[in-house]
Motif scaffolding. Structure first.
Motif, PDB file in Angstrom:
ATOM      1  N   ALA A  64       0.837  -1.202   0.000  1.00  0.00           N
ATOM      2  CA  ALA A  64       0.000   0.000   0.000  1.00  0.00           C
ATOM      3  C   ALA A  64       0.874   1.255   0.000  1.00  0.00           C
ATOM      4  N   LEU A  65       1.923   1.238   0.803  1.00  0.00           N
ATOM      5  CA  LEU A  65       2.832   2.382   0.828  1.00  0.00           C
ATOM      6  C   LEU A  65       3.516   2.561  -0.517  1.00  0.00           C
ATOM      7  N   ALA A  66       3.917   1.453  -1.117  1.00  0.00           N
ATOM      8  CA  ALA A  66       4.550   1.516  -2.435  1.00  0.00           C
ATOM      9  C   ALA A  66       3.558   2.032  -3.472  1.00  0.00           C
ATOM     10  N   ALA A  67       2.329   1.567  -3.403  1.00  0.00           N
ATOM     11  CA  ALA A  67       1.311   2.027  -4.349  1.00  0.00           C
ATOM     12  C   ALA A  67       1.048   3.503  -4.137  1.00  0.00           C
ATOM     13  N   ARG A  68       0.991   3.918  -2.909  1.00  0.00           N
ATOM     14  CA  ARG A  68       0.758   5.330  -2.617  1.00  0.00           C
ATOM     15  C   ARG A  68       1.903   6.171  -3.171  1.00  0.00           C
ATOM     16  N   ALA A  69       3.126   5.707  -2.980  1.00  0.00           N
ATOM     17  CA  ALA A  69       4.276   6.443  -3.501  1.00  0.00           C
ATOM     18  C   ALA A  69       4.213   6.492  -5.019  1.00  0.00           C
ATOM     19  N   HIS A  70       3.868   5.367  -5.629  1.00  0.00           N
ATOM     20  CA  HIS A  70       3.726   5.323  -7.084  1.00  0.00           C
ATOM     21  C   HIS A  70       2.623   6.277  -7.516  1.00  0.00           C
ATOM     22  N   SER A  71       1.520   6.286  -6.784  1.00  0.00           N
ATOM     23  CA  SER A  71       0.408   7.180  -7.091  1.00  0.00           C
ATOM     24  C   SER A  71       0.846   8.630  -6.966  1.00  0.00           C
TER      25      SER A  71
END
Length: 98
Positions: A29-36
């Protein structure tokens, strides 16, 4: 080991596995948020550039007089349509990611 201890151990093992899985999900989720965030920042930068371009074109349009106004107006309208498309696209991206 009696039944009670065995039962507790099985449940503790399951809890530990779930906790491990939860940690992996949090990381994703943190990685996705950073990607987002990176993706959204790209769209914001593009929009900022388009708005600056619109500001410049509007200033040019403001300075134009006489017969050159219609030509400048057409150029401005093309830029304006591009800005609208970028705003719509950026808004859609934010809604999709958020």
């Amino acid at each position: 080991m009696n039944d009670k201890e065995l039962y507790q151990q099985k449940k503790q093992t399951q809890l530990n596995e779930w906790k491990s899985g939860m940690i992996q999900l949090r990381t994703q989720a943190l990685a996705a948020r950073a990607h987002s965030q990176v993706e959204l920042n790209k769209h914001v930068k593009l929009l900022e550039g388009k708005l600056e371009e619109g500001k410049i074109k509007l200033a040019e349009l403001h300075k134009t007089t006489g017969s050159g106004f219609e030509t400048a107006k057409k150029g401005f309208e093309i830029t304006w349509d591009s800005i609208i498309a970028t705003v719509d696209d950026t808004t859609a991206k934010f809604k999709a990611i958020a």
